[in-house]
Design a protein around this motif. Sequence first.
Motif, mmCIF file in Angstrom:
data_model
loop_
_atom_site.group_PDB
_atom_site.id
_atom_site.type_symbol
_atom_site.label_atom_id
_atom_site.label_comp_id
_atom_site.label_asym_id
_atom_site.label_seq_id
_atom_site.Cartn_x
_atom_site.Cartn_y
_atom_site.Cartn_z
ATOM 1 N N GLY A 172 0.834 -1.182 0.000
ATOM 2 C CA GLY A 172 0.000 0.000 0.000
ATOM 3 C C GLY A 172 0.875 1.240 0.000
ATOM 4 O O GLY A 172 2.080 1.176 0.273
ATOM 5 N N LEU A 173 0.263 2.378 -0.325
ATOM 6 C CA LEU A 173 0.974 3.653 -0.353
ATOM 7 C C LEU A 173 0.228 4.636 0.545
ATOM 8 O O LEU A 173 -0.979 4.829 0.401
ATOM 9 C CB LEU A 173 1.038 4.222 -1.769
ATOM 10 C CG LEU A 173 1.671 5.622 -1.888
ATOM 11 C CD1 LEU A 173 3.178 5.541 -1.669
ATOM 12 C CD2 LEU A 173 1.343 6.258 -3.237
ATOM 13 N N PHE A 174 0.958 5.270 1.464
ATOM 14 C CA PHE A 174 0.391 6.255 2.380
ATOM 15 C C PHE A 174 1.031 7.604 2.064
ATOM 16 O O PHE A 174 2.252 7.736 2.102
ATOM 17 C CB PHE A 174 0.676 5.832 3.818
ATOM 18 C CG PHE A 174 0.095 6.722 4.875
ATOM 19 C CD1 PHE A 174 -0.994 7.548 4.642
ATOM 20 C CD2 PHE A 174 0.632 6.708 6.153
ATOM 21 C CE1 PHE A 174 -1.537 8.347 5.636
ATOM 22 C CE2 PHE A 174 0.104 7.491 7.165
ATOM 23 C CZ PHE A 174 -0.974 8.324 6.910
ATOM 24 N N VAL A 175 0.172 8.597 1.765
ATOM 25 C CA VAL A 175 0.671 9.942 1.445
ATOM 26 C C VAL A 175 0.014 10.940 2.402
ATOM 27 O O VAL A 175 -0.956 11.611 2.042
ATOM 28 C CB VAL A 175 0.380 10.329 -0.015
ATOM 29 C CG1 VAL A 175 1.183 11.592 -0.387
ATOM 30 C CG2 VAL A 175 0.723 9.198 -0.977
ATOM 31 N N PRO A 176 0.512 11.055 3.635
ATOM 32 C CA PRO A 176 -0.063 12.049 4.543
ATOM 33 C C PRO A 176 0.182 13.456 4.007
ATOM 34 O O PRO A 176 1.227 13.741 3.428
ATOM 35 C CB PRO A 176 0.704 11.815 5.849
ATOM 36 C CG PRO A 176 1.987 11.170 5.436
ATOM 37 C CD PRO A 176 1.655 10.348 4.236
ATOM 38 N N GLY A 177 -0.809 14.322 4.184
ATOM 39 C CA GLY A 177 -0.708 15.682 3.669
ATOM 40 C C GLY A 177 -1.289 15.848 2.285
ATOM 41 O O GLY A 177 -1.509 16.975 1.837
ATOM 42 N N LEU A 178 -1.550 14.760 1.596
ATOM 43 C CA LEU A 178 -2.202 14.826 0.285
ATOM 44 C C LEU A 178 -3.665 15.176 0.503
ATOM 45 O O LEU A 178 -4.402 14.432 1.149
ATOM 46 C CB LEU A 178 -2.078 13.473 -0.423
ATOM 47 C CG LEU A 178 -2.575 13.380 -1.860
ATOM 48 C CD1 LEU A 178 -1.704 14.213 -2.798
ATOM 49 C CD2 LEU A 178 -2.594 11.920 -2.318
ATOM 50 N N ALA A 179 -4.110 16.337 -0.007
ATOM 51 C CA ALA A 179 -5.442 16.834 0.354
ATOM 52 C C ALA A 179 -6.265 17.347 -0.822
ATOM 53 O O ALA A 179 -7.490 17.312 -0.768
ATOM 54 C CB ALA A 179 -5.323 17.937 1.408
ATOM 55 N N ALA A 180 -5.612 17.856 -1.872
ATOM 56 C CA ALA A 180 -6.359 18.384 -3.011
ATOM 57 C C ALA A 180 -6.995 17.241 -3.797
ATOM 58 O O ALA A 180 -6.339 16.235 -4.094
ATOM 59 C CB ALA A 180 -5.439 19.192 -3.921
ATOM 60 N N GLU A 181 -8.271 17.396 -4.137
ATOM 61 C CA GLU A 181 -8.980 16.312 -4.822
ATOM 62 C C GLU A 181 -8.282 15.888 -6.108
ATOM 63 O O GLU A 181 -8.158 14.690 -6.388
ATOM 64 C CB GLU A 181 -10.418 16.737 -5.112
ATOM 65 C CG GLU A 181 -11.283 16.870 -3.867
ATOM 66 C CD GLU A 181 -12.763 16.979 -4.201
ATOM 67 O OE1 GLU A 181 -13.167 16.506 -5.283
ATOM 68 O OE2 GLU A 181 -13.512 17.540 -3.376
#
Length: 264
Positions: A172-181
Amino acid sequence: MNSAKSAFHALHHADRPLLLPNAWDFASAAALAAAGFGAVGTTSLGVAAAGGLPDAAGLARDETVALARKLVRLPCPVTVDIEAGFSADPAQVADLVVELADFGVAGINLEDGRGDGLADPATQVTLIRTVKRHAPGVFLNARTDTYWLGVDASVPATLDRARRYVDAGADGLFVPGLAAEKDIASVTAAVPVPVNVLHLPALGLDRLADLGVRRVSTGSLLFRSALHATLTTALAVRDGLPLPVGIPTYAEVDALSHQGATPG
């Protein structure tokens, strides 16, 4: 792969994104499991801060392992945030993950953040590949801190790292801070493994599902909320104000410690 590990993998491919609450001690995790959450994770900030340690400094290995040993008693899969692995030696990180897997941990988070910067992608690839070779059944959620640290915070840079990590065996890939649709949609469309983001108040689970997200973590939110509730209650007692509603009873909290306990 044992039943807990296979169940945890399957939760990433359900009809709705997996909502993963993050606990910091046994009581918080047991309460979440009792509330019916399908899996429970740990928060590195909560575990470190509860032990009087800074987060993401590689100092909370003992606290993390000790908590994980307790959490596997719960009737749901458990995934553990191991920061960057608590070592610069891939073999030592792999040994840690094997230890966690041996007593029943279903998944881990492994981040590429290193203080104020990011690990060299090739170094992180070696780390992921080594861990997966030694603990293939553990769900390895590869966290990239491009957006979290504001370093190479762009879709192309994130996808470059993501593809390398997936090729190395990340589940899996976790991208914290990714927020823009539009950024979320671009990442999920290009990555062939489940994508994990932090809870976003402006975007509910249904909208995140529409954008292709398969897992939503609460991160340190619950721990920080608990600190807020603690202070709010203490100040209410001091100032003669009404107590917050819904506080669990002594018996209810004590009962949590019996979850998964083996009779003596």
